[in-house]
Scaffold this active site. Structure first.
Site, PDB file in Angstrom:
ATOM      1  N   GLY A 173      43.091  35.639  26.512  1.00 42.91           N
ATOM      2  CA  GLY A 173      42.351  36.898  26.651  1.00 42.91           C
ATOM      3  C   GLY A 173      42.812  37.942  25.646  1.00 42.91           C
ATOM      4  O   GLY A 173      42.972  39.113  25.973  1.00 42.91           O
ATOM      5  N   ALA A 174      43.012  37.518  24.406  1.00 39.65           N
ATOM      6  CA  ALA A 174      43.497  38.453  23.388  1.00 39.65           C
ATOM      7  C   ALA A 174      42.351  39.142  22.665  1.00 39.65           C
ATOM      8  O   ALA A 174      42.554  39.817  21.661  1.00 39.65           O
ATOM      9  CB  ALA A 174      44.390  37.719  22.389  1.00 39.65           C
TER      10      ALA A 174
ATOM     11  N   SER B  84      40.515  41.545  23.878  1.00 42.62           N
ATOM     12  CA  SER B  84      40.368  42.973  24.210  1.00 42.62           C
ATOM     13  C   SER B  84      41.585  43.467  24.976  1.00 42.62           C
ATOM     14  O   SER B  84      42.483  42.694  25.315  1.00 42.62           O
ATOM     15  CB  SER B  84      39.094  43.213  25.034  1.00 42.62           C
ATOM     16  OG  SER B  84      39.272  42.810  26.375  1.00 42.62           O
ATOM     17  N   GLY B  85      41.604  44.775  25.219  1.00 38.35           N
ATOM     18  CA  GLY B  85      42.587  45.396  26.100  1.00 38.35           C
ATOM     19  C   GLY B  85      44.041  45.059  25.787  1.00 38.35           C
ATOM     20  O   GLY B  85      44.483  45.078  24.636  1.00 38.35           O
TER      21      GLY B  85
ATOM     22  N   GLY C  67      45.725  42.210  25.923  1.00 37.76           N
ATOM     23  CA  GLY C  67      45.977  41.022  25.109  1.00 37.76           C
ATOM     24  C   GLY C  67      45.853  41.325  23.624  1.00 37.76           C
ATOM     25  O   GLY C  67      46.689  40.900  22.811  1.00 37.76           O
TER      26      GLY C  67
ATOM     27  N   SER D 218      50.553  42.535  38.422  1.00 40.01           N
ATOM     28  CA  SER D 218      50.019  43.882  38.603  1.00 40.01           C
ATOM     29  C   SER D 218      50.580  44.521  39.845  1.00 40.01           C
ATOM     30  O   SER D 218      50.949  43.851  40.807  1.00 40.01           O
ATOM     31  CB  SER D 218      48.507  43.858  38.716  1.00 40.01           C
ATOM     32  OG  SER D 218      48.051  45.180  38.915  1.00 40.01           O
TER      33      SER D 218
ATOM     34  N   TYR E  72      40.635  39.668  43.260  1.00 37.49           N
ATOM     35  CA  TYR E  72      41.441  39.985  42.069  1.00 37.49           C
ATOM     36  C   TYR E  72      42.903  40.211  42.457  1.00 37.49           C
ATOM     37  O   TYR E  72      43.823  39.660  41.836  1.00 37.49           O
ATOM     38  CB  TYR E  72      40.874  41.227  41.376  1.00 37.49           C
ATOM     39  CG  TYR E  72      41.770  41.776  40.290  1.00 37.49           C
ATOM     40  CD1 TYR E  72      41.825  41.183  39.029  1.00 37.49           C
ATOM     41  CD2 TYR E  72      42.598  42.885  40.534  1.00 37.49           C
ATOM     42  CE1 TYR E  72      42.662  41.690  38.039  1.00 37.49           C
ATOM     43  CE2 TYR E  72      43.440  43.391  39.554  1.00 37.49           C
ATOM     44  CZ  TYR E  72      43.469  42.793  38.305  1.00 37.49           C
ATOM     45  OH  TYR E  72      44.309  43.292  37.333  1.00 37.49           O
TER      46      TYR E  72
HETATM   47  P1  NDP Z   1      40.270  43.279  29.629  1.00 39.16           P
HETATM   48  O1  NDP Z   1      39.039  43.055  30.459  1.00 39.16           O
HETATM   49  O2  NDP Z   1      40.213  44.249  28.517  1.00 39.16           O
HETATM   50  O3  NDP Z   1      40.763  41.887  29.047  1.00 39.16           O
HETATM   51  C1  NDP Z   1      40.631  40.711  29.752  1.00 39.16           C
HETATM   52  C2  NDP Z   1      40.621  39.558  28.782  1.00 39.16           C
HETATM   53  O4  NDP Z   1      40.471  38.350  29.527  1.00 39.16           O
HETATM   54  C3  NDP Z   1      39.451  39.598  27.794  1.00 39.16           C
HETATM   55  O5  NDP Z   1      39.946  39.209  26.540  1.00 39.16           O
HETATM   56  C4  NDP Z   1      38.499  38.573  28.348  1.00 39.16           C
HETATM   57  O6  NDP Z   1      37.687  37.950  27.391  1.00 39.16           O
HETATM   58  C5  NDP Z   1      39.487  37.567  28.906  1.00 39.16           C
HETATM   59  N1  NDP Z   1      38.860  36.614  29.808  1.00 39.16           N
HETATM   60  C6  NDP Z   1      38.137  36.851  30.923  1.00 39.16           C
HETATM   61  N2  NDP Z   1      37.667  35.704  31.439  1.00 39.16           N
HETATM   62  C7  NDP Z   1      38.108  34.706  30.630  1.00 39.16           C
HETATM   63  C8  NDP Z   1      37.926  33.301  30.624  1.00 39.16           C
HETATM   64  N3  NDP Z   1      37.198  32.681  31.533  1.00 39.16           N
HETATM   65  N4  NDP Z   1      38.530  32.600  29.643  1.00 39.16           N
HETATM   66  C9  NDP Z   1      39.266  33.199  28.691  1.00 39.16           C
HETATM   67  N5  NDP Z   1      39.449  34.528  28.637  1.00 39.16           N
HETATM   68  C10 NDP Z   1      38.869  35.273  29.600  1.00 39.16           C
HETATM   69  O7  NDP Z   1      41.404  43.662  30.698  1.00 39.16           O
HETATM   70  P2  NDP Z   1      42.947  44.105  30.533  1.00 39.16           P
HETATM   71  O8  NDP Z   1      43.369  44.043  29.138  1.00 39.16           O
HETATM   72  O9  NDP Z   1      43.107  45.354  31.297  1.00 39.16           O
HETATM   73  O10 NDP Z   1      43.664  42.967  31.379  1.00 39.16           O
HETATM   74  C11 NDP Z   1      44.641  42.112  30.835  1.00 39.16           C
HETATM   75  C12 NDP Z   1      45.665  41.768  31.897  1.00 39.16           C
HETATM   76  O11 NDP Z   1      46.333  42.948  32.327  1.00 39.16           O
HETATM   77  C13 NDP Z   1      45.098  41.134  33.158  1.00 39.16           C
HETATM   78  O12 NDP Z   1      45.955  40.084  33.559  1.00 39.16           O
HETATM   79  C14 NDP Z   1      45.138  42.251  34.182  1.00 39.16           C
HETATM   80  O13 NDP Z   1      45.249  41.764  35.485  1.00 39.16           O
HETATM   81  C15 NDP Z   1      46.392  42.962  33.737  1.00 39.16           C
HETATM   82  N6  NDP Z   1      46.555  44.325  34.187  1.00 39.16           N
HETATM   83  C16 NDP Z   1      45.708  45.321  33.762  1.00 39.16           C
HETATM   84  C17 NDP Z   1      45.891  46.603  34.207  1.00 39.16           C
HETATM   85  C18 NDP Z   1      44.996  47.701  33.781  1.00 39.16           C
HETATM   86  O14 NDP Z   1      45.220  48.808  34.237  1.00 39.16           O
HETATM   87  N7  NDP Z   1      44.009  47.478  32.937  1.00 39.16           N
HETATM   88  C19 NDP Z   1      46.992  46.940  35.111  1.00 39.16           C
HETATM   89  C20 NDP Z   1      47.808  45.826  35.485  1.00 39.16           C
HETATM   90  C21 NDP Z   1      47.591  44.585  35.013  1.00 39.16           C
HETATM   91  P3  NDP Z   1      36.317  38.632  26.823  1.00 39.16           P
HETATM   92  O15 NDP Z   1      36.755  39.582  25.770  1.00 39.16           O
HETATM   93  O16 NDP Z   1      35.578  37.456  26.278  1.00 39.16           O
HETATM   94  O17 NDP Z   1      35.636  39.291  27.978  1.00 39.16           O
END
Ligand code: NDP
Length: 315
Positions: free
Chosen positions: A9-10, A12-13, A15, A142, A190
Site C-alpha cells: 500500500g505504498a 498513498s498516505g 506507505g 492503530s 476495520y
Molecule cells: P491510505 O488509504 O492512504 O492508504 C492505504 C493503502 O492501502 C493504499 O495504498 C491502498 O491502495 C492500499 N490498499 C488498499 N487495499 C489494497 C489491496 N487490496 N491490495 C493492496 N493494497 C491495498 O491510508 P493510510 O495511509 O492512512 O493507511 C496506512 C496504514 O496506516 C493502515 O494500516 C492504517 O490502518 C494505518 N493507520 C492510519 C491512521 C490514520 O490516521 N490515517 C492511523 C493509524 C493507523 P490504493 O492506492 O490502490 O487505494
C-alpha cells in the site's frame, strides 16, 4: 549494499510517505507492493522518489492468489529481502453491506489481516536468509483497536470474541462476516482487523524472534487525518476530522511526519527490540506503548494464528 524493503500500500498516505523517507536516505531500495501499478508509479513520481531507489510490484491483498504470485515474483527477482512493512488497509465505515475478497472473506479483515498474514508467512523465509545487519517485519497497528485508550473507546469497539465468525470463513453465508460472529459493521471490522495485525506481530515474535533474529514490531504512527483512509467517510466528517485532530485531540500528524516515524521503525539501529508496539509522544520521541488487554492476549493470538493459517491454506 542497499537494504531492500517491501512496503504494501505504498501508493498513498503513510506507505508513500514512508517509501519516500526510506528512499531518500540512499540506503534503501523500496519495493512498492501495490494493487494499482500505474497509480503507484505516478504517486512515486509526484512525491519525487528517485527511480533508482524504488520499483513497483503488483500485489492485491484482497486475493490470496495475488499474494502467492507476489511472493513468487519477488523471489524470482533474486533480490534479498531485509524488511517487510505490512501497511496497506481498507476502511469502510459507511458501508451498509459487507463486500468480499476474491476468496470470499469480508473485505476489511480479508485485506488488512488475512492478505498480510499470508504475505508475511510466505516472505518469512526470505527475511531469514537476509544477511543485512538487522531484518525487520513491521505490521502497522492503530490506536483504534486498543480499547485501553480514549480513541479505542469510541463505539463500535474492537472485539474479536471467540473468533467464531473468522473460524466459519467470514463469508456472510455459512458464517457471519464479522470475526466475533455479530452483524456487519464496517467501522468495527476495520478495528478488529487492526487488533489482528497487532496480535499477529506478537505471535510472530513469540514463534520466530529467537530462532531468526528478526525484529517484529508494530506501531501507531499518530492520527494522519489527511490520508485516503477516510475517503469512504461522509463529506462532513472528512471536512471536520483534520482540524478536530489538530486542535482538539492534538493527535494529528502530517503524512510526512508519520512516514518518518514508520521509516524509523524500519531502519533506526536503536529500534531493534522485537515484540514491541511503538508510539510517539508530543515531542515526537518514540516509546514502547501498552496494548489493550485483547490486543495483547497471547492465547487469542495463538488461536488467531491457527484459524488464519487454515483460511489462507497454510495448514
Ligand atoms: P491510505 O488509504 O492512504 O492508504 C492505504 C493503502 O492501502 C493504499 O495504498 C491502498 O491502495 C492500499 N490498499 C488498499 N487495499 C489494497 C489491496 N487490496 N491490495 C493492496 N493494497 C491495498 O491510508 P493510510 O495511509 O492512512 O493507511 C496506512 C496504514 O496506516 C493502515 O494500516 C492504517 O490502518 C494505518 N493507520 C492510519 C491512521 C490514520 O490516521 N490515517 C492511523 C493509524 C493507523 P490504493 O492506492 O490502490 O487505494
Amino acid at each position: 549494499r542497499k537494504g531492500n524493503v517491501v512496503i504494501t500500500g505504498a501508493s498513498s498516505g503513510l506507505g508513500l510517505a514512508t517509501a519516500k523517507a526510506l528512499a531518500e536516505t540512499g540506503e534503501w531500495h523500496v519495493i512498492m507492493a501495490c494493487r494499482n501499478f500505474l497509480k503507484a508509479e505516478k504517486a512515486a513520481k509526484s512525491i519525487g522518489i528517485n527511480k533508482d531507489n524504488c520499483s513497483v510490484m503488483h500485489l492485491d491483498l484482497a486475493s490470496l492468489e495475488s499474494v502467492r504470485q507476489f511472493a513468487d515474483n519477488f523471489r524470482r527477482s533474486g533480490s534479498p529481502l531485509d524488511a517487510l512493512v505490512c501497511n496497506a488497509a481498507v476502511y469502510l465505515p459507511t458501508a451498509k453491506e459487507p463486500t468480499y475478497t476474491a476468496e470470499g472473506f469480508e473485505l476489511s479483515v480479508g485485506t488488512n489481516h488475512l492478505g498480510h498474514f499470508l504475505l508475511a508467512r510466505l516472505l518469512l523465509d526470505d527475511l531469514k536468509k537476509s544477511d543485512y545487519p538487522y531484518k525487520r517485519l513491521i505490521i502497522v497497528g492503530s490506536i483504534t483497536g486498543n480499547t485501553n485508550t480514549l480513541a479505542g473507546n469510541v463505539p463500535p469497539k474492537a472485539n474479536l470474541g471467540d473468533l467464531r465468525g473468522l473460524a466459519g470463513g467470514l463469508n456472510g453465508i455459512q458464517s457471519s462476516p464479522m470475526i466475533d460472529g455479530g452483524d456487519f459493521d464496517g467501522a468495527k471490522a476495520y478495528k478488529d482487523s487492526k487488533v489482528c495485525n497487532m496480535l499477529t506481530m506478537q505471535e510472530f515474535h513469540r514463534r520466530y524472534h529467537e530462532e531468526t533474529g528478526i525484529t517484529f514490531a508494530s506501531l501507531y504512527p499518530g492520527c494522519i487525518a489527511t490520508t485516503g483512509l477516510f475517503r469512504e467517510h461522509i463529506p462532513l466528517f472528512r471536512l471536520l476530522f483534520p482540524p478536530f485532530q489538530k486542535y482538539i485531540t492534538k493527535g494529528y500528524v502530517s503524512e510526512e511526519e508519520a512516514g518518518s516515524r514508520l521509516a524509523q521503525v524500519v531502519s533506526d539501529p536503536n529500534l531493534t527490540k522485537s515484540g514491541v508496539y511503538w508510539s510517539w509522544n508530543k515531542d515526537s520521541e518514540s516509546f514502547e506503548n501498552q496494548l489493550s488487554k485483547e490486543a495483547s492476549d497471547a492465547e487469542k493470538a495463538k488461536k488467531l494464528w491457527e484459524v488464519s493459517e487454515k483460511l489462507v491454506g497454510l495448514a
